[in-house]
Structures are given as C-alpha cells and as structure tokens.
Motif scaffolding. Structure first.
Motif, PDB file in Angstrom:
ATOM      1  N   CYS A  62       0.830  -1.196   0.000  1.00 28.94           N
ATOM      2  CA  CYS A  62       0.000   0.000   0.000  1.00 28.94           C
ATOM      3  C   CYS A  62       0.869   1.252   0.000  1.00 28.94           C
ATOM      4  O   CYS A  62       2.072   1.191   0.209  1.00 28.94           O
ATOM      5  CB  CYS A  62      -0.948  -0.001   1.191  1.00 28.94           C
ATOM      6  N   LEU A  63       0.218   2.343  -0.252  1.00 24.93           N
ATOM      7  CA  LEU A  63       0.873   3.648  -0.270  1.00 24.93           C
ATOM      8  C   LEU A  63       0.306   4.485   0.859  1.00 24.93           C
ATOM      9  O   LEU A  63      -0.900   4.461   1.099  1.00 24.93           O
ATOM     10  CB  LEU A  63       0.591   4.360  -1.592  1.00 24.93           C
ATOM     11  N   ASP A  64       1.180   5.216   1.520  1.00 25.80           N
ATOM     12  CA  ASP A  64       0.656   6.110   2.544  1.00 25.80           C
ATOM     13  C   ASP A  64       0.443   7.498   1.954  1.00 25.80           C
ATOM     14  O   ASP A  64       0.725   7.745   0.782  1.00 25.80           O
ATOM     15  CB  ASP A  64       1.547   6.122   3.792  1.00 25.80           C
ATOM     16  N   ALA A 108       5.813   3.526   0.611  1.00 27.20           N
ATOM     17  CA  ALA A 108       5.196   2.208   0.474  1.00 27.20           C
ATOM     18  C   ALA A 108       5.327   1.413   1.762  1.00 27.20           C
ATOM     19  O   ALA A 108       6.296   1.560   2.502  1.00 27.20           O
ATOM     20  CB  ALA A 108       5.861   1.437  -0.659  1.00 27.20           C
ATOM     21  N   THR A 109       4.344   0.575   1.993  1.00 29.68           N
ATOM     22  CA  THR A 109       4.395  -0.429   3.045  1.00 29.68           C
ATOM     23  C   THR A 109       4.056  -1.762   2.403  1.00 29.68           C
ATOM     24  O   THR A 109       3.075  -1.866   1.664  1.00 29.68           O
ATOM     25  CB  THR A 109       3.407  -0.118   4.182  1.00 29.68           C
ATOM     26  N   ILE A 110       4.877  -2.762   2.674  1.00 28.22           N
ATOM     27  CA  ILE A 110       4.662  -4.103   2.153  1.00 28.22           C
ATOM     28  C   ILE A 110       4.627  -5.035   3.347  1.00 28.22           C
ATOM     29  O   ILE A 110       5.564  -5.060   4.147  1.00 28.22           O
ATOM     30  CB  ILE A 110       5.792  -4.503   1.183  1.00 28.22           C
ATOM     31  N   GLU A 111       3.548  -5.789   3.478  1.00 21.82           N
ATOM     32  CA  GLU A 111       3.406  -6.750   4.572  1.00 21.82           C
ATOM     33  C   GLU A 111       2.991  -8.081   3.979  1.00 21.82           C
ATOM     34  O   GLU A 111       1.889  -8.203   3.432  1.00 21.82           O
ATOM     35  CB  GLU A 111       2.365  -6.266   5.581  1.00 21.82           C
ATOM     36  N   PHE A 112       3.882  -9.064   4.054  1.00 25.34           N
ATOM     37  CA  PHE A 112       3.619 -10.394   3.510  1.00 25.34           C
ATOM     38  C   PHE A 112       3.727 -11.417   4.628  1.00 25.34           C
ATOM     39  O   PHE A 112       4.572 -11.295   5.513  1.00 25.34           O
ATOM     40  CB  PHE A 112       4.619 -10.746   2.414  1.00 25.34           C
ATOM     41  N   TYR A 142      13.936   6.749   7.328  1.00 28.69           N
ATOM     42  CA  TYR A 142      12.826   6.406   8.223  1.00 28.69           C
ATOM     43  C   TYR A 142      12.200   5.055   7.895  1.00 28.69           C
ATOM     44  O   TYR A 142      11.175   4.690   8.461  1.00 28.69           O
ATOM     45  CB  TYR A 142      11.728   7.475   8.242  1.00 28.69           C
ATOM     46  N   ALA A 143      12.782   4.298   6.976  1.00 30.44           N
ATOM     47  CA  ALA A 143      12.234   2.995   6.607  1.00 30.44           C
ATOM     48  C   ALA A 143      12.476   1.988   7.725  1.00 30.44           C
ATOM     49  O   ALA A 143      13.478   2.057   8.439  1.00 30.44           O
ATOM     50  CB  ALA A 143      12.870   2.507   5.311  1.00 30.44           C
ATOM     51  N   VAL A 163       9.035   2.899   2.969  1.00 35.97           N
ATOM     52  CA  VAL A 163      10.116   2.899   1.979  1.00 35.97           C
ATOM     53  C   VAL A 163       9.719   3.704   0.754  1.00 35.97           C
ATOM     54  O   VAL A 163       8.536   3.857   0.448  1.00 35.97           O
ATOM     55  CB  VAL A 163      10.531   1.471   1.556  1.00 35.97           C
ATOM     56  N   LYS A 164      10.730   4.188   0.048  1.00 34.00           N
ATOM     57  CA  LYS A 164      10.467   4.858  -1.220  1.00 34.00           C
ATOM     58  C   LYS A 164       9.864   3.833  -2.173  1.00 34.00           C
ATOM     59  O   LYS A 164      10.147   2.634  -2.074  1.00 34.00           O
ATOM     60  CB  LYS A 164      11.763   5.423  -1.800  1.00 34.00           C
ATOM     61  N   ILE A 165       9.035   4.308  -3.072  1.00 31.79           N
ATOM     62  CA  ILE A 165       8.351   3.412  -4.003  1.00 31.79           C
ATOM     63  C   ILE A 165       9.349   2.524  -4.727  1.00 31.79           C
ATOM     64  O   ILE A 165       9.175   1.303  -4.813  1.00 31.79           O
ATOM     65  CB  ILE A 165       7.498   4.215  -5.016  1.00 31.79           C
ATOM     66  N   GLU A 166      10.432   3.103  -5.248  1.00 33.08           N
ATOM     67  CA  GLU A 166      11.380   2.308  -6.011  1.00 33.08           C
ATOM     68  C   GLU A 166      12.043   1.233  -5.154  1.00 33.08           C
ATOM     69  O   GLU A 166      12.310   0.128  -5.632  1.00 33.08           O
ATOM     70  CB  GLU A 166      12.420   3.181  -6.711  1.00 33.08           C
TER      71      GLU A 166
END
Length: 158
Positions: free
Chosen positions: A61-63, A68-72, A116-117, A136-139
């Motif tokens: 998702c995007l804040d 970005a936040t990725i949770e798997f 800040y990631a 994190v940055k999108i890239e």
C-alpha cells in the motif's frame, strides 16, 4: 479561496492521483499477484492484496506521504532468503553469515534512520517467514517485490 489557488490544489491532487496509479502499476509489474485493489487501509492510500496457496499472502500500500508499506505472511523461507540476499546481502539484520536461509526462528529488524524505513522479518519454525517493510520509497519497495517474485518463480520450479 481564490480561484487560481483552488485550481492549483486541484492540479496537485490530479498529479498525486496519477503518481499513486503509477506506483500501483510498478508494484504489479514487479509482483503480478498484487492485483486486487482494496479499500484504503491504515496507510490511507491505495492498497493491493494477494494470496497464493503455498507462497503466502499480504498487501502493498501507499501512505499519504508517498511511501510504500509491504506486509507479507507465510512466504517460504527459501524464497524470501534468496530475495533478501539479492537486495541486501547477508547479515544486515543480524541473521548471521548464512543469511536468512540459515537464520534461526525469531524476529529480525533493521531501521534505516536517514530514510525512516523500517524492515522486520519473522523466521518461523515451520519454514515460512513473514515480513514487513514500512515507509520505503516506491522504487525500493518495487526492487524488493521484483526480487521476491523472481525468487518465488524459482521456488515454484523446485
């Protein structure tokens, strides 16, 4: 509010929406299973979800700050360890010189103060892992998603 200021805000909003769509396209190009658009989650931005039996499930998702936040969850340890080694090398998370492939069950983390990631990896006893990458940055998120997709493709062949 003056009309030209209202127009400037409207132009900014349209560009912001286009950036969010472009980020979603980058996420799905890197990790095609992320296909189900979902209502906004706690990130307050667009959310994509995935679930593949035997490979895991989660979201990206995007804040509202363009991060970005990725949770798997339930990702095979072999696939995540290969992706993490490609992106990070080994022992950034104090998991040991063998990387996550040889890491003992437990939680490993790394906080990148300049950006800040935040990165969290849970190695579970059942050969699975869960991980969360936040702010994190999108890239950077796309790089991780791409590495994981390629690692899962190899895992599928094994």
């Amino acid at each position: 509010m003056r009309p030209h200021v209202m127009q400037a805000i409207d132009n900014w909003r349209m560009n912001w929406d286009e950036q969010q769509l472009a980020a979603q396209k980058a996420f799905t190009a890197a990790f095609p299973a992320l296909s189900t658009s979902d209502p906004r989650c706690r990130c307050f931005g667009p959310t994509l979800r995935w679930e593949t039996p035997g490979e895991g499930q989660g979201k990206a998702c995007l804040d509202d700050h363009g991060r970005a936040t990725i949770e798997f969850e339930d990702v095979p340890k072999a696939a995540l360890s290969k992706a993490m080694e490609e992106v990070w090398g080994v022992d950034w998370f104090d998991e040991g010189p063998g990387g996550f492939a040889q890491a003992k069950p437990g939680q490993y983390s790394y906080e990148d103060e300049p950006s800040y990631a935040e990165y969290y990896v849970d190695v579970l006893k059942n050969g699975l892992t869960s991980f969360a990458i936040s702010y994190v940055k999108i890239e950077d998120g796309v790089i991780m998603l791409d590495a994981l997709e390629r690692a899962l493709a190899e895992y599928r062949k094994a």
